[in-house]
Scaffold this active site. Structure first.
Site, mmCIF file in Angstrom:
data_model
loop_
_atom_site.group_PDB
_atom_site.id
_atom_site.type_symbol
_atom_site.label_atom_id
_atom_site.label_comp_id
_atom_site.label_asym_id
_atom_site.label_seq_id
_atom_site.Cartn_x
_atom_site.Cartn_y
_atom_site.Cartn_z
ATOM 1 N N ASP A 82 0.855 -1.193 0.000
ATOM 2 C CA ASP A 82 0.000 0.000 0.000
ATOM 3 C C ASP A 82 0.896 1.250 0.000
ATOM 4 O O ASP A 82 1.802 1.363 0.833
ATOM 5 C CB ASP A 82 -0.864 -0.050 1.272
ATOM 6 C CG ASP A 82 -1.979 0.969 1.282
ATOM 7 O OD1 ASP A 82 -2.430 1.384 0.202
ATOM 8 O OD2 ASP A 82 -2.422 1.337 2.395
ATOM 9 N N SER A 214 -12.844 4.483 4.345
ATOM 10 C CA SER A 214 -13.515 4.228 5.627
ATOM 11 C C SER A 214 -14.568 5.296 5.852
ATOM 12 O O SER A 214 -14.337 6.478 5.570
ATOM 13 C CB SER A 214 -12.513 4.257 6.788
ATOM 14 O OG SER A 214 -11.767 3.065 6.816
ATOM 15 N N ASP A 256 -8.978 0.903 6.177
ATOM 16 C CA ASP A 256 -8.091 0.707 7.314
ATOM 17 C C ASP A 256 -8.712 1.298 8.586
ATOM 18 O O ASP A 256 -8.899 0.618 9.592
ATOM 19 C CB ASP A 256 -6.731 1.361 7.028
ATOM 20 C CG ASP A 256 -5.704 1.060 8.105
ATOM 21 O OD1 ASP A 256 -5.986 0.211 8.969
ATOM 22 O OD2 ASP A 256 -4.618 1.673 8.100
HETATM 23 P P1 13P Z 1 -9.015 4.851 5.390
HETATM 24 O O1 13P Z 1 -8.062 5.628 6.242
HETATM 25 O O2 13P Z 1 -10.192 5.687 4.975
HETATM 26 O O3 13P Z 1 -9.384 3.563 6.003
HETATM 27 O O4 13P Z 1 -8.226 4.515 4.012
HETATM 28 C C1 13P Z 1 -7.288 3.469 3.967
HETATM 29 C C2 13P Z 1 -6.451 3.515 2.725
HETATM 30 O O5 13P Z 1 -6.734 4.176 1.748
HETATM 31 C C3 13P Z 1 -5.229 2.698 2.711
HETATM 32 O O6 13P Z 1 -4.484 2.903 1.561
HETATM 33 O O1 G3H Z 2 -3.513 4.914 3.813
HETATM 34 C C1 G3H Z 2 -2.792 4.513 4.731
HETATM 35 C C2 G3H Z 2 -3.180 3.366 5.569
HETATM 36 O O2 G3H Z 2 -4.258 3.668 6.408
HETATM 37 C C3 G3H Z 2 -1.995 2.840 6.311
HETATM 38 O O3 G3H Z 2 -1.719 3.595 7.437
HETATM 39 O O4 G3H Z 2 0.686 4.173 7.146
HETATM 40 O O5 G3H Z 2 -0.396 4.233 9.415
HETATM 41 O O6 G3H Z 2 0.070 2.051 8.284
HETATM 42 P P1 G3H Z 2 -0.244 3.512 8.114
HETATM 43 ZN ZN ZN Z 3 -4.570 4.881 0.786
#
Ligand code: 13P
Ligand code: G3H
Ligand code: ZN
Length: 309
Positions: A82, A214, A256
């Site tokens: 990601d 989300s 997430d």
């Molecule tokens: P949210 O923070 O809205 O859950 O998005 C997660 C996301 O895009 C991870 O790449």
């Molecule tokens: O878009 C990002 C995701 O929510 C991951 O979050 O970088 O804190 O692991 P993180």
């Molecule tokens: Zn993202």
């Protein structure tokens, strides 16, 4: 079945008018909760790892945990990087067992984003791995990306076509109104279906991706706060809008924050209701169950990917 790529998942999702959930993973309980939930409703799923998750849990642990989940559930599971920030992290994941990587060049200008994405696509395709890229800027906060609301720029449909043609990326994350995190931008959240429709018409049969999807479900923010947290309420894009987007060419929806809220609220509640308890297996069991239930809700009520195996 081993860890799979996303090509077949996306082809079926596009035709079927649903989206595949891409859920962020950081440890064993999260992986187990997500895959148990997906198994119960017969859904393929993407497990995605941020740079922060990779630093926290370590690359090899996450790959082996996901392999264990494949063996345990026999589900089609993709393992995805990601928000890969540069070629090096993408290469490490391509060489190290991931089936899909995201190169996020959205912070660069158009030409720089194209050349970085193309470099990753060439390497990934030589190694049988698919690539997600991003064009446009989401408002919100994520690893190394902090876009002020005023700077958020929706994806330009003409640029999207040129970008896909010139890079050969396998899927494209677009900015049409979502934003990352629990602290979503103020104002009425909405999706720009007009922009989505233009992009889908200009890139037919091409899988699009929504980040920051989300909803920040109030019930879970309230539950955290009831048990001692101080999380300001914030509104994400409503779930019915996401469901509609999933019928319009959005094949991957990233979640997430809603999992974090489900997990944390259940642990907070557990500690208050069981002040004598200090066995981690007890509170991590309720956390894992909360993740499972949230994933089932998202699959059945938002993504529509249940019974698609
Ligand atoms: P949210 O923070 O809205 O859950 O998005 C997660 C996301 O895009 C991870 O790449
Ligand atoms: O878009 C990002 C995701 O929510 C991951 O979050 O970088 O804190 O692991 P993180
Ligand atoms: Zn993202």
């Amino acid at each position: 079945m081993g860890i799979v790529g996303t090509k077949e998942m996306f082809e079926k999702a596009y035709k079927g008018g649903y989206a595949i959930g891409a859920f962020n993973v950081n440890n064993m309980e999260i992986i187990q909760g997500i895959t148990e939930g997906a198994r119960e409703v017969n859904s393929p799923v993407i497990l995605q790892v941020s740079a922060g998750a990779r630093n926290y849990a370590k690359h090899n642990y996450l790959v082996h945990l996901v392999q264990a989940a494949v063996e345990d559930t026999d589900l089609p599971l993709a393992l995805h990087l990601d928000h890969g920030a540069d070629f090096e992290i993408c290469k490490k994941c391509i060489d190290g067992g991931f089936s899909s990587v995201m190169i996020d060049g959205s912070k660069y200008d158009f030409e720089e984003n194209i050349s970085l994405t193309k470099q990753v696509v060439d390497y990934a395709h030589d190694h049988g791995v698919v690539v997600e890229a991003e064009l446009g800027k989401l408002a919100g906060i994520e690893d190394d990306v902090n876009v002020a609301d005023s700077d958020s720029a929706y994806t330009d449909p003409n640029q999207a076509v040129e970008f896909v043609e010139r890079t050969g990326c396998d899927s494209l994350a677009i900015a049409i109104g979502t934003s990352h995190g629990a602290y979503k931008f103020k104002g009425e959240p909405r999706l720009r279906f007009d922009i989505l429709e233009k992009i889908t018409n200009m890139l037919p049969n091409y899988p699009l991706v929504l980040h920051g999807a989300s909803t920040v479900i109030p019930e879970f923010v309230e539950k955290c706060n009831k048990y001692g947290a101080q999380i300001p309420g914030a509104q994400g894009v409503p779930e019915d809008m996401l469901r509609k987007a999933a019928t319009m060419g959005i094949c991957k929806i990233n979640i997430d924050t809603d999992l974090r809220l489900a997990m944390t609220s259940s642990i907070r509640e557990y500690f208050i209701l069981h002040p004598e308890e200090f066995d981690p297996r007890k509170y991590l069991t309720v956390a894992r169950d909360a993740i499972r239930d949230m994933v089932k809700h998202k699959i059945v009520d938002v993504l529509g990917s249940n019974d698609k195996i």
